[in-house]
Motif scaffolding. Structure first.
Motif, PDB file in Angstrom:
ATOM      1  N   VAL A 223     -55.112 -89.768 -66.929  1.00 25.43           N
ATOM      2  CA  VAL A 223     -55.936 -89.642 -68.129  1.00 25.43           C
ATOM      3  C   VAL A 223     -56.658 -88.305 -68.135  1.00 25.43           C
ATOM      4  O   VAL A 223     -56.724 -87.603 -69.163  1.00 25.43           O
ATOM      5  CB  VAL A 223     -56.942 -90.805 -68.218  1.00 25.43           C
ATOM      6  CG1 VAL A 223     -57.919 -90.594 -69.374  1.00 25.43           C
ATOM      7  CG2 VAL A 223     -56.206 -92.135 -68.390  1.00 25.43           C
ATOM      8  N   ALA A 224     -57.209 -87.907 -66.966  1.00 21.25           N
ATOM      9  CA  ALA A 224     -57.905 -86.621 -66.872  1.00 21.25           C
ATOM     10  C   ALA A 224     -56.950 -85.458 -67.098  1.00 21.25           C
ATOM     11  O   ALA A 224     -57.293 -84.471 -67.772  1.00 21.25           O
ATOM     12  CB  ALA A 224     -58.578 -86.501 -65.506  1.00 21.25           C
ATOM     13  N   ILE A 225     -55.735 -85.563 -66.565  1.00 19.43           N
ATOM     14  CA  ILE A 225     -54.754 -84.485 -66.720  1.00 19.43           C
ATOM     15  C   ILE A 225     -54.389 -84.309 -68.194  1.00 19.43           C
ATOM     16  O   ILE A 225     -54.333 -83.181 -68.715  1.00 19.43           O
ATOM     17  CB  ILE A 225     -53.500 -84.790 -65.872  1.00 19.43           C
ATOM     18  CG1 ILE A 225     -53.831 -84.620 -64.380  1.00 19.43           C
ATOM     19  CG2 ILE A 225     -52.339 -83.879 -66.264  1.00 19.43           C
ATOM     20  CD1 ILE A 225     -52.731 -85.094 -63.458  1.00 19.43           C
ATOM     21  N   VAL A 226     -54.128 -85.428 -68.874  1.00 23.62           N
ATOM     22  CA  VAL A 226     -53.792 -85.337 -70.303  1.00 23.62           C
ATOM     23  C   VAL A 226     -54.942 -84.721 -71.079  1.00 23.62           C
ATOM     24  O   VAL A 226     -54.748 -83.858 -71.948  1.00 23.62           O
ATOM     25  CB  VAL A 226     -53.429 -86.735 -70.845  1.00 23.62           C
ATOM     26  CG1 VAL A 226     -53.284 -86.691 -72.360  1.00 23.62           C
ATOM     27  CG2 VAL A 226     -52.144 -87.252 -70.206  1.00 23.62           C
ATOM     28  N   GLY A 227     -56.153 -85.129 -70.789  1.00 28.66           N
ATOM     29  CA  GLY A 227     -57.308 -84.568 -71.475  1.00 28.66           C
ATOM     30  C   GLY A 227     -57.460 -83.072 -71.232  1.00 28.66           C
ATOM     31  O   GLY A 227     -57.785 -82.308 -72.157  1.00 28.66           O
ATOM     32  N   GLN A 228     -57.232 -82.636 -69.998  1.00 27.98           N
ATOM     33  CA  GLN A 228     -57.339 -81.212 -69.685  1.00 27.98           C
ATOM     34  C   GLN A 228     -56.269 -80.400 -70.415  1.00 27.98           C
ATOM     35  O   GLN A 228     -56.556 -79.312 -70.953  1.00 27.98           O
ATOM     36  CB  GLN A 228     -57.222 -81.011 -68.173  1.00 27.98           C
ATOM     37  CG  GLN A 228     -58.420 -81.551 -67.398  1.00 27.98           C
ATOM     38  CD  GLN A 228     -58.183 -81.613 -65.897  1.00 27.98           C
ATOM     39  OE1 GLN A 228     -57.106 -81.270 -65.411  1.00 27.98           O
ATOM     40  NE2 GLN A 228     -59.200 -82.063 -65.155  1.00 27.98           N
ATOM     41  N   LEU A 229     -55.041 -80.921 -70.461  1.00 25.87           N
ATOM     42  CA  LEU A 229     -53.974 -80.200 -71.160  1.00 25.87           C
ATOM     43  C   LEU A 229     -54.260 -80.118 -72.658  1.00 25.87           C
ATOM     44  O   LEU A 229     -54.041 -79.073 -73.290  1.00 25.87           O
ATOM     45  CB  LEU A 229     -52.630 -80.898 -70.918  1.00 25.87           C
ATOM     46  CG  LEU A 229     -52.072 -80.795 -69.485  1.00 25.87           C
ATOM     47  CD1 LEU A 229     -50.811 -81.627 -69.344  1.00 25.87           C
ATOM     48  CD2 LEU A 229     -51.777 -79.330 -69.133  1.00 25.87           C
ATOM     49  N   VAL A 230     -54.761 -81.194 -73.238  1.00 20.87           N
ATOM     50  CA  VAL A 230     -55.095 -81.173 -74.655  1.00 20.87           C
ATOM     51  C   VAL A 230     -56.199 -80.168 -74.922  1.00 20.87           C
ATOM     52  O   VAL A 230     -56.151 -79.386 -75.897  1.00 20.87           O
ATOM     53  CB  VAL A 230     -55.499 -82.578 -75.130  1.00 20.87           C
ATOM     54  CG1 VAL A 230     -56.076 -82.533 -76.548  1.00 20.87           C
ATOM     55  CG2 VAL A 230     -54.301 -83.527 -75.088  1.00 20.87           C
ATOM     56  N   ALA A 231     -57.215 -80.140 -74.074  1.00 18.60           N
ATOM     57  CA  ALA A 231     -58.329 -79.210 -74.273  1.00 18.60           C
ATOM     58  C   ALA A 231     -57.856 -77.762 -74.168  1.00 18.60           C
ATOM     59  O   ALA A 231     -58.260 -76.906 -74.968  1.00 18.60           O
ATOM     60  CB  ALA A 231     -59.430 -79.499 -73.244  1.00 18.60           C
TER      61      ALA A 231
END
Length: 465
Positions: free
Chosen positions: A29-37
């Protein structure tokens, strides 16, 4: 009666409950959020970022997750050390990303609170302090050292130094406060869970003792048939051994004892496990049954009842519930443990309420803990007198918690007080100057003769087979 011995779980044991898969899912979840940001910052707002280093930081998390998926089994439980390392890794990875994207000028710096909160919830206090200290160090470094954020046209994006300092103060305070708050609440939940487990074990134990009486009655009923066979066989032997007086006397003795057993079992085997006398009893009978294990421990236990309430024969019959017996037994145990010489148990009743007061002539409850009586795991420093009165007693308050929980389950309300100031030397000994516990039930909750709880009266009905 000793309290049930349960293995109270430590924080390190609880950290072993966390599955590796859970931590991996959170990291995805954190990885997806970082890539989106990163994508939004670059494509929508045109920010100049060190994308290579940013994607390297995210890629390290991806590689770590893939290794964990393929190397370890799905049901692996993380140890305390492994949990700590994973949280520290996530904290350092997030700190490195913030370093590349403006430090405390980046509003996503707030995410530094995440690993600290997780640590406070699942790890030990020592590990939580280490994670929180690491987060504070990272935040402090990010306030001074970071790569600046620039727009596509080269304009520098930064907030005033005063606001950077304010963000740093806010993050440090939030790390300390949220970590402490989460730790405190989690510890309270765990303590209550352990205490409720101990209460359930105590209730189960008392229920087994109650059921044992019914089992004995049922067993007595079942013994009726073999005893009848013994009686019949002995009668035949008496007739056949008429010319052998010694053997005839032995057979007669067997018949006589079989008749005696029949008389004893006649009343025991009538109702099996539904014996009416096991389900209800007069109030003072139940109280004395609860206190009986502690009557011969060197302290005088006196029973009294309100003379205005009528004679003893008029006292209410109450439900003989395991919760009531075990709860009262714990209260009496506590009173006997700390009494100097005498414990008083007073009963009062009227048409609406039934009240019991358990009092002793001891030193009373510590005033600073009086408002917390009945909470589990309430510790205080032990004095030399405490060690002499109750050697080996840890004073966690678990016995009173169990008593309070069980009695409240039966509909009672409990209140705790002192008969006199325990720090005053003027209190006369031999009077009700020690601890006082008042247990009060609405009569409709436990009365076995009226209301919704009314039980059948009279003799047990024989069992027909």
């Amino acid at each position: 009666m000793a309290q049930p011995n349960i293995g109270l779980l430590t924080g390190q044991q609880r950290s072993n409950w966390i599955r590796l898969r859970t931590m991996i899912l959170l990291r995805w979840v954190a990885i997806v959020g970082q890539l989106v940001a990163l994508t939004v910052a670059q494509r929508m707002y045109g920010l100049q970022l060190e994308l290579g280093l940013c994607y390297l930081a995210v890629g390290v998390s991806v590689i770590g997750n893939l290794i964990a998926i393929f190397v370890f089994p799905e049901n692996k439980r993380l140890t305390e050390r492994e949990n700590l390392l994973m949280v520290l890794f996530d904290l350092l990875q997030l700190g490195f990303l913030l370093f590349l994207t403006g430090g405390l000028n980046n509003p996503f710096a707030l995410l530094m609170l995440g690993p600290v909160t997780i640590s406070a919830a699942v790890l030990t206090t020592r590990s939580t302090v280490l994670v929180a200290a690491t987060a504070i160090v990272i935040v402090t470094l990010l306030s001074e050292y970071h790569l600046p954020l620039r727009t596509e046209l080269g304009y520098l994006l930064r907030i005033p130094d005063l606001f950077v300092f304010g963000n740093w103060i806010a993050l440090v305070i939030a790390i300390c406060f949220i970590g402490l708050y989460s730790r405190r609440v989690t510890s309270e939940i765990h303590s209550m869970s352990d205490a409720l487990a101990a209460t359930q074990m105590a209730l189960s134990r008392e229920q087994k003792l109650t059921d044992l009486g019914g089992v004995v009655a049922a067993a007595a009923h079942e013994l009726g048939t073999p005893l009848a066979t013994i009686k019949l066989t002995s009668a035949e032997l008496i007739e056949e051994l008429s010319d052998m007086p010694e053997l005839r006397d032995d057979a007669a003795l067997i018949r006589e004892q079989a008749d005696r057993c029949r008389d004893i079992l006649r009343d025991m085997g009538r109702a099996g496990k539904d014996d009416l006398h096991l389900r209800q009893a007069p109030l003072m009978t139940v109280v004395q049954e609860a206190a009986e294990p502690h009557e011969h421990r060197g302290k005088l236990v006196e029973y009294t009842h309100d003379p205005d309430a009528g004679d003893a024969i008029d006292q209410p019959a109450i439900l003989r519930q395991p919760e009531i017996i075990h709860g009262l037994r714990n209260l009496v145990q506590n009173a006997v443990d700390f009494a100097r010489s005498t414990v008083w148990i007073e009963a009062h009743w009227n048409d609406d309420i039934i009240t019991l007061r358990i009092m002793d002539d001891g030193r009373g409850y510590p005033p600073q803990l009086l408002g917390r009586i009945g909470d589990p795991f309430v510790r205080r420093r032990k004095t030399q007198t405490d060690n002499q009165q109750r050697p080996g007693y840890e004073g966690m308050g678990l016995g009173l918690f169990i008593a309070k929980t069980l009695l409240e389950r039966s509909g009672a309300e409990l209140s705790f007080a002192n008969g006199a100031d325990p720090y005053s030397s003027a209190s006369p000994e031999g009077h009700h100057v020690g601890a006082i516990v008042e247990v009060q039930w609405p009569r409709s909750k436990i009365d076995a003769r009226t209301g919704d709880n009314a039980l059948p009266q009279g003799r047990n009905e024989p069992i027909t087979s």
